[in-house]
Design an enzyme around this catalytic site. Structure first.
Site, PDB file in Angstrom:
ATOM      1  CB  ILE A 142      -0.973   0.051   1.209  1.00 38.87           C
ATOM      2  CG1 ILE A 142      -0.210   0.133   2.529  1.00 38.87           C
ATOM      3  CG2 ILE A 142      -1.953  -1.097   1.193  1.00 38.87           C
ATOM      4  CD1 ILE A 142      -1.077   0.633   3.682  1.00 38.87           C
ATOM      5  CG  ASP A 143       3.837   1.582   2.806  1.00 39.67           C
ATOM      6  OD1 ASP A 143       2.700   1.904   3.199  1.00 39.67           O
ATOM      7  OD2 ASP A 143       4.653   0.977   3.528  1.00 39.67           O
ATOM      8  NE  ARG A 178     -12.104  19.217  19.970  1.00 40.90           N
ATOM      9  CZ  ARG A 178     -13.001  18.317  20.320  1.00 40.90           C
ATOM     10  NH1 ARG A 178     -13.419  17.418  19.445  1.00 40.90           N
ATOM     11  NH2 ARG A 178     -13.484  18.295  21.534  1.00 40.90           N
ATOM     12  NE  ARG A 187       8.248  -0.104   7.972  1.00 37.68           N
ATOM     13  CZ  ARG A 187       7.789  -1.353   7.909  1.00 37.68           C
ATOM     14  NH1 ARG A 187       7.427  -1.963   9.011  1.00 37.68           N
ATOM     15  NH2 ARG A 187       7.710  -1.997   6.768  1.00 37.68           N
ATOM     16  CD  GLU A 238       3.919   3.383   9.714  1.00 39.18           C
ATOM     17  OE1 GLU A 238       3.713   2.722   8.699  1.00 39.18           O
ATOM     18  OE2 GLU A 238       3.864   2.916  10.856  1.00 39.18           O
ATOM     19  CG  HIS A 286      -2.908  -2.702  10.769  1.00 38.36           C
ATOM     20  ND1 HIS A 286      -2.373  -2.122  11.891  1.00 38.36           N
ATOM     21  CD2 HIS A 286      -1.925  -3.418  10.192  1.00 38.36           C
ATOM     22  CE1 HIS A 286      -1.113  -2.487  11.998  1.00 38.36           C
ATOM     23  NE2 HIS A 286      -0.808  -3.271  10.988  1.00 38.36           N
TER      24      HIS A 286
HETATM   25  O1  F6P Z   1       2.980  -2.549   4.086  1.00 43.96           O
HETATM   26  C1  F6P Z   1       3.848  -1.697   4.776  1.00 43.96           C
HETATM   27  C2  F6P Z   1       3.142  -1.126   5.944  1.00 43.96           C
HETATM   28  O2  F6P Z   1       1.912  -0.695   5.508  1.00 43.96           O
HETATM   29  C3  F6P Z   1       3.910   0.014   6.615  1.00 43.96           C
HETATM   30  O3  F6P Z   1       3.584   1.288   6.176  1.00 43.96           O
HETATM   31  C4  F6P Z   1       3.612  -0.210   8.072  1.00 43.96           C
HETATM   32  O4  F6P Z   1       4.631   0.287   8.887  1.00 43.96           O
HETATM   33  C5  F6P Z   1       3.556  -1.695   8.137  1.00 43.96           C
HETATM   34  O5  F6P Z   1       2.971  -2.112   6.932  1.00 43.96           O
HETATM   35  C6  F6P Z   1       2.862  -2.266   9.325  1.00 43.96           C
HETATM   36  O6  F6P Z   1       2.810  -3.650   9.194  1.00 43.96           O
HETATM   37  P1  F6P Z   1       2.506  -4.706  10.355  1.00 43.96           P
HETATM   38  O7  F6P Z   1       1.773  -4.014  11.429  1.00 43.96           O
HETATM   39  O8  F6P Z   1       1.711  -5.747   9.675  1.00 43.96           O
HETATM   40  O9  F6P Z   1       3.829  -5.195  10.798  1.00 43.96           O
END
Ligand code: F6P
Length: 363
Positions: A142-143, A178, A187, A238, A286
């Site tokens: 998705i990234d 707000r 990430r 994130e 998620h």
């Molecule tokens: O697919 C990558 C991602 O969406 C990142 O952006 C995120 O940090 C990660 O998955 C989280 O994955 P999980 O919680 O499954 O380890």
């Protein structure tokens, strides 16, 4: 040349809308167009490490899965066969189970393996290719941060989810006056934050590629206030990072805040503490990975799946399908893995965002 009769398919890494659409396309084109059999391999490479983790898939078994989120094959972002962890916390063991995978590939009489995954899973696929397994890769995340393809499926759906959330938060932000922080996934790359932020009319977008200063965010909010806007929307990837030695962090952050909270919460708390403004933080998490794939993702997944079967038919092993412009193509796994596609800070899209007044918290 050895005739192709039977191929395997597995998913690896985090799930992503469109995985089922790829499985369906691989199965349907393999069975209907090429006349092969397909074996579904469950929970990534685990399905070739442990017994009873496979199932034959034909058009009947993939009926109805095109619009369904998640993956019927299951997945894991652990379980690297080259460094497979077993044992308990007190007695952890790391095993090389790669030979098991190769042996089971042969035992199942497979002629090729389609691996659908992100950078980590495709790196494992490349290792197996180097050991002689006939592997084809399909990029997924998705990234949207794989450099060898212009788009990965799942991104468009995640963008819709994130934009929809920002739209909803926008109205409540306006009602209450707000400052609202929305933390999205990303990430290493800020594509979701950047594009959902632009689509949702964010005032500030924070991405991993552009380290930010708290003062710059406060200045942007002050400018909005003085022009009569009582609320602000801040979209935070994130993986975003504050610049080192930020004075607001030094003055208002506690160790607990920095250590135990996500970046959206950290920035939200700091803005609240330093201005006294009413702040709320929403971490989408998620929810961005779930749900029914968008039409665009269903189509891209389908084209990738058909192209993967096509590469098997041409015995172009060690390659990954990709999208270049509007054309489906392929690239060697060797060239595809280990190269992230991050947001270029000077790109046209970032300049366009700046031109309409969006702050990246850096100037
Ligand atoms: O697919 C990558 C991602 O969406 C990142 O952006 C995120 O940090 C990660 O998955 C989280 O994955 P999980 O919680 O499954 O380890």
């Amino acid at each position: 040349m050895k005739k192709i009769r039977r191929i395997g398919i597995l998913n690896g890494g985090g799930d992503c809308p469109g995985l089922n659409a790829v499985t369906r396309a691989v199965v349907r084109s393999a069975c209907i167009y090429h006349g092969w059999e397909v074996l579904g391999i469950f929970e990534s490479f685990d399905g070739l490490i442990w017994p009873d983790k496979t199932k034959p898939l034909g058009p009947y078994q993939v009926r109805g899965i095109l619009p369904v989120g998640g993956t019927i094959l299951g997945t894991t972002n652990r379980g690297d066969p080259f460094a497979y962890k077993t044992g308990s916390d007190g007695n952890p063991q790391v095993n090389d189970f790669s030979q098991r995978v190769i042996d089971n590939f042969k035992k199942h009489k497979l002629d090729a393996l389609v691996v659908v995954g992100g950078d980590g899973t495709l790196s494992i696929a490349l290792k197996f290719h180097k050991l002689g397994l006939p592997v084809i890769g399909v990029p997924k995340t998705i990234d949207n941060d794989l450099s060898a393809t212009d788009k990965t499926f799942g991104f468009d759906t995640a963008l819709h989810t994130a934009t929809d959330a920002i739209d909803k938060i926008h109205t409540t932000a306006a009602s209450h006056g707000r400052v609202m922080f929305i933390e999205v996934m990303g990430r290493d790359a800020g594509w979701i934050a950047l594009e959902a932020g632009m689509a949702g009319g964010a005032d500030v977008i924070l991405i991993p590629e552009i380290p930010f200063s708290l003062r710059k965010i406060l200045e942007k909010m002050a400018r909005r206030e003085s022009s009569g806007s009582k609320f602000s929307l801040v979209v935070v990837a994130e993986g975003s990072k504050v610049r080192p030695n930020d004075p607001v962090v030094k003055r208002f952050a506690t160790k607990d805040l920095l250590k135990n909270h996500s970046i959206g919460n950290v920035v939200g708390q700091l803005v609240g503490r330093s201005t006294g403004r009413e702040v709320r933080v929403t971490v989408l998490g998620h929810i961005q990975r779930g749900g029914s794939p968008s039409p665009l993702d269903r189509i891209l997944s389908t084209r990738f799946g058909v192209a993967a079967a096509g590469l098997v038919a041409q015995r172009q092993f060690g390659r990954m399908v990709c999208l270049k412009g509007s054309t489906i193509s392929s690239v060697s796994l060797q060239r595809a893995v280990g190269r992230l596609k991050t947001v270029p800070p000077k790109s046209e899209i970032v300049q366009a965002a700046r031109a309409i007044g969006i702050s990246f918290g850096d100037r």
